[in-house]
Design an enzyme around this catalytic site. Structure first.
Site, PDB file in Angstrom:
ATOM      1  N   LYS A 130       0.830  -1.215   0.000  1.00 31.03           N
ATOM      2  CA  LYS A 130       0.000   0.000   0.000  1.00 31.03           C
ATOM      3  C   LYS A 130       0.858   1.257   0.000  1.00 31.03           C
ATOM      4  O   LYS A 130       0.446   2.295  -0.526  1.00 31.03           O
ATOM      5  CB  LYS A 130      -0.951   0.001   1.205  1.00 31.03           C
ATOM      6  CG  LYS A 130      -2.115  -0.957   1.048  1.00 31.03           C
ATOM      7  CD  LYS A 130      -3.189  -0.682   2.078  1.00 31.03           C
ATOM      8  CE  LYS A 130      -4.356  -1.638   1.931  1.00 31.03           C
ATOM      9  NZ  LYS A 130      -5.336  -1.519   3.003  1.00 31.03           N
ATOM     10  N   LYS A 155      -4.033 -10.724  -6.682  1.00 28.09           N
ATOM     11  CA  LYS A 155      -5.322 -11.043  -6.058  1.00 28.09           C
ATOM     12  C   LYS A 155      -6.392 -10.085  -6.589  1.00 28.09           C
ATOM     13  O   LYS A 155      -6.084  -8.955  -6.977  1.00 28.09           O
ATOM     14  CB  LYS A 155      -5.226 -10.985  -4.531  1.00 28.09           C
ATOM     15  CG  LYS A 155      -5.083  -9.610  -3.947  1.00 28.09           C
ATOM     16  CD  LYS A 155      -5.306  -9.619  -2.434  1.00 28.09           C
ATOM     17  CE  LYS A 155      -5.257  -8.179  -1.926  1.00 28.09           C
ATOM     18  NZ  LYS A 155      -5.560  -7.997  -0.531  1.00 28.09           N
ATOM     19  N   LYS A 191     -10.540  -4.612  -4.544  1.00 26.44           N
ATOM     20  CA  LYS A 191     -11.523  -3.535  -4.712  1.00 26.44           C
ATOM     21  C   LYS A 191     -10.914  -2.363  -5.478  1.00 26.44           C
ATOM     22  O   LYS A 191     -11.616  -1.597  -6.111  1.00 26.44           O
ATOM     23  CB  LYS A 191     -11.901  -2.960  -3.343  1.00 26.44           C
ATOM     24  CG  LYS A 191     -12.701  -3.821  -2.442  1.00 26.44           C
ATOM     25  CD  LYS A 191     -12.806  -3.120  -1.078  1.00 26.44           C
ATOM     26  CE  LYS A 191     -13.170  -4.077   0.017  1.00 26.44           C
ATOM     27  NZ  LYS A 191     -12.731  -3.665   1.336  1.00 26.44           N
TER      28      LYS A 191
HETATM   29  P1  TYM Z   1     -10.843  -6.002   3.343  1.00 28.18           P
HETATM   30  O1  TYM Z   1     -12.041  -5.148   3.286  1.00 28.18           O
HETATM   31  O2  TYM Z   1      -9.641  -5.596   2.569  1.00 28.18           O
HETATM   32  O3  TYM Z   1     -11.181  -7.493   2.945  1.00 28.18           O
HETATM   33  C1  TYM Z   1     -12.331  -8.126   3.459  1.00 28.18           C
HETATM   34  C2  TYM Z   1     -12.183  -9.644   3.428  1.00 28.18           C
HETATM   35  O4  TYM Z   1     -12.070 -10.111   2.085  1.00 28.18           O
HETATM   36  C3  TYM Z   1     -10.948 -10.982   1.983  1.00 28.18           C
HETATM   37  N1  TYM Z   1     -10.362 -10.865   0.638  1.00 28.18           N
HETATM   38  C4  TYM Z   1     -10.189 -11.902  -0.203  1.00 28.18           C
HETATM   39  N2  TYM Z   1     -10.485 -13.207  -0.097  1.00 28.18           N
HETATM   40  C5  TYM Z   1     -10.182 -14.005  -1.151  1.00 28.18           C
HETATM   41  N3  TYM Z   1      -9.611 -13.545  -2.299  1.00 28.18           N
HETATM   42  C6  TYM Z   1      -9.282 -12.241  -2.434  1.00 28.18           C
HETATM   43  N4  TYM Z   1      -8.740 -11.803  -3.577  1.00 28.18           N
HETATM   44  C7  TYM Z   1      -9.570 -11.356  -1.358  1.00 28.18           C
HETATM   45  N5  TYM Z   1      -9.411 -10.013  -1.168  1.00 28.18           N
HETATM   46  C8  TYM Z   1      -9.896  -9.739   0.058  1.00 28.18           C
HETATM   47  C9  TYM Z   1      -9.986 -10.488   3.063  1.00 28.18           C
HETATM   48  O5  TYM Z   1      -9.048 -11.490   3.428  1.00 28.18           O
HETATM   49  C10 TYM Z   1     -10.928 -10.152   4.184  1.00 28.18           C
HETATM   50  O6  TYM Z   1     -11.261 -11.315   4.923  1.00 28.18           O
HETATM   51  N6  TYM Z   1      -8.189  -5.820   7.289  1.00 28.18           N
HETATM   52  C11 TYM Z   1      -9.368  -6.569   6.944  1.00 28.18           C
HETATM   53  C12 TYM Z   1     -10.597  -6.011   7.630  1.00 28.18           C
HETATM   54  C13 TYM Z   1     -10.497  -6.154   9.104  1.00 28.18           C
HETATM   55  C14 TYM Z   1     -10.460  -7.381   9.831  1.00 28.18           C
HETATM   56  C15 TYM Z   1     -10.340  -7.005  11.192  1.00 28.18           C
HETATM   57  C16 TYM Z   1     -10.537  -8.713   9.458  1.00 28.18           C
HETATM   58  C17 TYM Z   1     -10.400  -5.159  10.014  1.00 28.18           C
HETATM   59  N7  TYM Z   1     -10.306  -5.668  11.258  1.00 28.18           N
HETATM   60  C18 TYM Z   1     -10.260  -7.976  12.196  1.00 28.18           C
HETATM   61  C19 TYM Z   1     -10.458  -9.679  10.477  1.00 28.18           C
HETATM   62  C20 TYM Z   1     -10.321  -9.300  11.811  1.00 28.18           C
HETATM   63  C21 TYM Z   1      -9.486  -6.590   5.433  1.00 28.18           C
HETATM   64  O7  TYM Z   1      -8.664  -7.124   4.770  1.00 28.18           O
HETATM   65  O8  TYM Z   1     -10.534  -6.042   4.888  1.00 28.18           O
END
Ligand code: TYM
Length: 331
Positions: free
Chosen positions: A113, A195, A198
């Protein structure tokens, strides 16, 4: 017996993709009957990259509606907005004092990032995994269902919990990641080495949960495949393997079953079938999300109820932390 605790969250940043859906949210639904679940909308995490205030507000509510449309039951789970429970920011501060700058700066996502947002490498971006650790540890979480990209962050959460417990005495439960095979790493439709994200600049790389049927079909039609013409999951076929994985996640079948179903199918028809399967599965979720968004006061009320439940559990841990650390709490 005491029920185990599950915590997970998604950021209300950008449009959610089918990877967020099959990699995370959808898997939560099956867990909510057997565990005590906390599912948050991670708005404090989202602002580590610049957000348009009006959009952040709109997306927060859209994400709440989406959770429910996907099958999260707000009566069974604590569904809430992270910033509504100030204990997250408070515990994050405490955990900061146990986190080494070196370990935070080695996090892969921070490095990625920082390159992507070179003009805005702020402290929050580096602190992102510490806030995530605070999220998870506040609720004495046992399991954290996430995609594979979050594994390193959860290892830090475990390290910080152990470090705190060693220094101040038993306080935090040590959380385990819960990463499903298959759907844990959905790749970009344009470059299977990346991967699905968004924030990909190429609009054809990601299928968004808000995409209409025609857009979904078009994106799958343009998805990159590999040389050859057989629909099989193999290391030298990353494009086709990813499409098979998406198909299986949405169809609810195994890879060998899908391979058999497409044994005599060319890449063009295969991609059409994947697109149709995804569009068919998303249509009822999209319709339900829109229905829920029509009643914003009902959603706000549910979020308040979720925050109240989360607040109670979080305060319990935070008070313990303050006490163990020697903060004066009055006589
Ligand atoms: P975020 O919003 O980036 O992603 C949300 C969830 O989607 C999963 N993910 C994927 N899974 C499979 N293939 C992909 N290409 C892919 N891209 C994203 C992420 O692994 C996630 O599960 N930091 C976290 C949000 C968060 C969180 C937490 C999660 C904040 N606090 C505490 C667990 C526990 C996140 O990545 O959000």
């Amino acid at each position: 017996m005491e029920r185990k605790i599950i915590y997970s969250a998604v950021q209300p940043s950008g449009n959610l993709t089918i990877a967020n859906y099959v990699g995370a949210i959808r898997n939560w639904v099956a867990l909510q009957s057997d565990y005590d679940c906390f599912f948050a909308i991670a708005d404090l995490h989202a602002v580590t990259v610049r957000q348009e205030p009006a959009e952040l507000r709109r997306r927060t509510l859209e994400l709440a509606a989406l959770y429910i449309a996907c099958g999260i039951d707000p009566e069974k789970c604590a569904l809430y907005v992270q910033s509504h429970v100030s204990a997250h920011a408070e515990l994050c501060w405490i955990l900061n004092t146990l986190t080494y700058v070196g370990e935070a700066s080695r996090m892969t996502q921070f490095k990625d990032k920082s390159l992507k947002h070179a003009e805005n490498v702020n402290m929050g971006l580096m602190d992102y995994p510490v806030l995530m650790a605070a999220d998870v540890l506040l609720y004495q979480t046992d399991l954290v269902p996430v995609g594979a990209d979050q594994k390193q962050h959860l290892e830090l959460a475990r390290d910080l919990a152990l470090r705190f417990n060693n220094r101040y005495g038993e306080t935090f439960r040590i959380p385990e990641p819960y990463i499903l095979k298959g759907s844990a790493r959905i790749a970009s439709l344009q470059d299977p080495a990346k991967k699905m994200s968004k924030s990909d600049e190429n609009p054809n790389a990601s299928v968004f949960l808000s995409d209409d049927r025609d857009t979904i079909l078009r994106k799958f039609k343009r998805a990159v495949t590999d040389s050859g013409n057989t629909v099989v999951c193999a290391e030298d076929k990353p494009g086709v393997s990813n499409l098979l994985q998406i198909y299986c996640s949405f169809k609810g079948c195994t890879v060998p079953e899908a391979e058999r179903a497409f044994e005599h199918t060319g890449y063009g028809d295969f991609k059409l079938a994947v697109g149709e399967t995804v569009a068919d599965a998303l249509a009822p979720v999209q319709a339900e999300q829109q229905r829920l968004l029509a009643d914003k006061s009902y959603l706000s009320q549910l979020l308040k109820q979720g925050a109240d439940r989360a607040f109670y559990a979080a305060r319990k841990t935070l008070s313990k932390v303050y006490r163990k650390m020697g903060f004066y709490r009055g006589e």
